[in-house]
Design a protein around this motif. Structure first.
Motif, PDB file in Angstrom:
ATOM      1  N   UNK A  36       0.826  -1.209   0.000  1.00  0.00           N
ATOM      2  CA  UNK A  36       0.000   0.000   0.000  1.00  0.00           C
ATOM      3  C   UNK A  36       0.860   1.259   0.000  1.00  0.00           C
ATOM      4  N   UNK A  37       1.991   1.212   0.692  1.00  0.00           N
ATOM      5  CA  UNK A  37       2.882   2.381   0.726  1.00  0.00           C
ATOM      6  C   UNK A  37       3.394   2.689  -0.680  1.00  0.00           C
ATOM      7  N   UNK A  38       3.733   1.655  -1.446  1.00  0.00           N
ATOM      8  CA  UNK A  38       4.174   1.866  -2.823  1.00  0.00           C
ATOM      9  C   UNK A  38       3.071   2.461  -3.681  1.00  0.00           C
ATOM     10  N   UNK A  39       1.867   1.962  -3.513  1.00  0.00           N
ATOM     11  CA  UNK A  39       0.734   2.507  -4.261  1.00  0.00           C
ATOM     12  C   UNK A  39       0.457   3.945  -3.839  1.00  0.00           C
ATOM     13  N   UNK A  40       0.639   4.223  -2.563  1.00  0.00           N
ATOM     14  CA  UNK A  40       0.408   5.568  -2.060  1.00  0.00           C
ATOM     15  C   UNK A  40       1.416   6.544  -2.669  1.00  0.00           C
ATOM     16  N   UNK A  41       2.672   6.130  -2.789  1.00  0.00           N
ATOM     17  CA  UNK A  41       3.686   6.984  -3.422  1.00  0.00           C
ATOM     18  C   UNK A  41       3.323   7.271  -4.875  1.00  0.00           C
ATOM     19  N   UNK A  42       2.844   6.244  -5.578  1.00  0.00           N
ATOM     20  CA  UNK A  42       2.445   6.431  -6.974  1.00  0.00           C
ATOM     21  C   UNK A  42       1.258   7.389  -7.074  1.00  0.00           C
ATOM     22  N   UNK A  43       0.296   7.262  -6.175  1.00  0.00           N
ATOM     23  CA  UNK A  43      -0.859   8.165  -6.185  1.00  0.00           C
ATOM     24  C   UNK A  43      -0.449   9.591  -5.837  1.00  0.00           C
ATOM     25  N   UNK A  44       0.532   9.750  -4.977  1.00  0.00           N
ATOM     26  CA  UNK A  44       1.049  11.078  -4.658  1.00  0.00           C
ATOM     27  C   UNK A  44       1.633  11.723  -5.908  1.00  0.00           C
ATOM     28  N   UNK A  45       2.452  10.947  -6.635  1.00  0.00           N
ATOM     29  CA  UNK A  45       3.046  11.464  -7.869  1.00  0.00           C
ATOM     30  C   UNK A  45       1.969  11.778  -8.911  1.00  0.00           C
ATOM     31  N   UNK A  46       0.963  10.916  -9.003  1.00  0.00           N
ATOM     32  CA  UNK A  46      -0.129  11.148  -9.947  1.00  0.00           C
ATOM     33  C   UNK A  46      -0.889  12.431  -9.589  1.00  0.00           C
ATOM     34  N   UNK A  53      -9.765  13.333  -5.678  1.00  0.00           N
ATOM     35  CA  UNK A  53     -10.118  11.929  -5.446  1.00  0.00           C
ATOM     36  C   UNK A  53      -8.887  11.139  -5.014  1.00  0.00           C
ATOM     37  N   UNK A  54      -7.785  11.304  -5.727  1.00  0.00           N
ATOM     38  CA  UNK A  54      -6.577  10.536  -5.394  1.00  0.00           C
ATOM     39  C   UNK A  54      -5.965  10.997  -4.077  1.00  0.00           C
ATOM     40  N   UNK A  55      -6.134  12.250  -3.721  1.00  0.00           N
ATOM     41  CA  UNK A  55      -5.684  12.721  -2.409  1.00  0.00           C
ATOM     42  C   UNK A  55      -6.485  12.032  -1.311  1.00  0.00           C
ATOM     43  N   UNK A  56      -7.798  11.973  -1.490  1.00  0.00           N
ATOM     44  CA  UNK A  56      -8.661  11.304  -0.519  1.00  0.00           C
ATOM     45  C   UNK A  56      -8.310   9.812  -0.425  1.00  0.00           C
ATOM     46  N   UNK A  57      -8.040   9.189  -1.564  1.00  0.00           N
ATOM     47  CA  UNK A  57      -7.660   7.779  -1.588  1.00  0.00           C
ATOM     48  C   UNK A  57      -6.359   7.563  -0.823  1.00  0.00           C
ATOM     49  N   UNK A  58      -5.379   8.444  -1.047  1.00  0.00           N
ATOM     50  CA  UNK A  58      -4.097   8.337  -0.343  1.00  0.00           C
ATOM     51  C   UNK A  58      -4.297   8.465   1.168  1.00  0.00           C
TER      52      UNK A  58
END
Length: 158
Positions: free
Chosen positions: A99-109, A135-140
């Motif tokens: 999840x941390x890796x996905x969170x980093x990707x969503x931050x960059x997105x 949306x991606x901020x809320x997801x993160x």
């Protein structure tokens, strides 16, 4: 696990492995890696590439490439055998790391979407990009909450 010592997976085990692959392949995980992940979920002890290849009826090189990919995804963990060059693989329990890796990707997105908003030529496009970023901020934020709750749960169980 029954039948694993004689390199024969049961029909039910193969069906489970294929079901795992059906879930992961649409997300971009290669078929062999997704199947090995399903296999590692079922297996009790760390296994060698030779055993993975034999049990899954694939080449050792395919097993190696797929296992390394699962390791990159933090879905599998590599173990070395002291005094040997032999490598064993097992299911990873680093769920929060994935999840941390996905969170980093969503931050960059999110950052990319906000930069794109400045380049947009229409208000509708700017609004869409901002909505996506929100949306991606809320997801993160939700993922960070889940990771923290998981850490607390793990700390409480030790």
């Amino acid at each position: 696990m029954p039948n694993m010592s004689n390199n024969e997976l049961t029909d039910q085990q193969l069906r489970f492995i294929d079901d795992v692959a059906r879930l992961f392949v649409p997300w971009g995980v290669p078929q062999t890696a997704a199947r090995i992940y399903g296999y590692l979920i079922l297996i009790e002890e760390p296994v060698s590439l030779d055993r993975i290849a034999a049990d899954m009826k694939i080449s050792k090189s395919s097993a190696s490439v797929a296992a390394r990919l699962l390791e990159q995804y933090t879905l599998a963990r590599r173990q070395t055998v002291r005094g040997s060059r032999r490598i064993l693989y097992e299911l990873s329990d680093a769920y929060a790391e994935m999840l941390a890796g996905q969170n980093r990707m969503l931050h960059d997105l999110t950052d990319l979407l906000r930069r794109g908003k400045q380049l947009a030529t229409s208000e509708a496009t700017r609004n869409r990009l901002e909505e996506m970023a929100e949306f991606y901020t809320l997801t993160r934020e939700a993922m960070a909450t889940v990771r923290e709750r998981w850490r607390q749960r793990q700390d409480g169980s030790q």
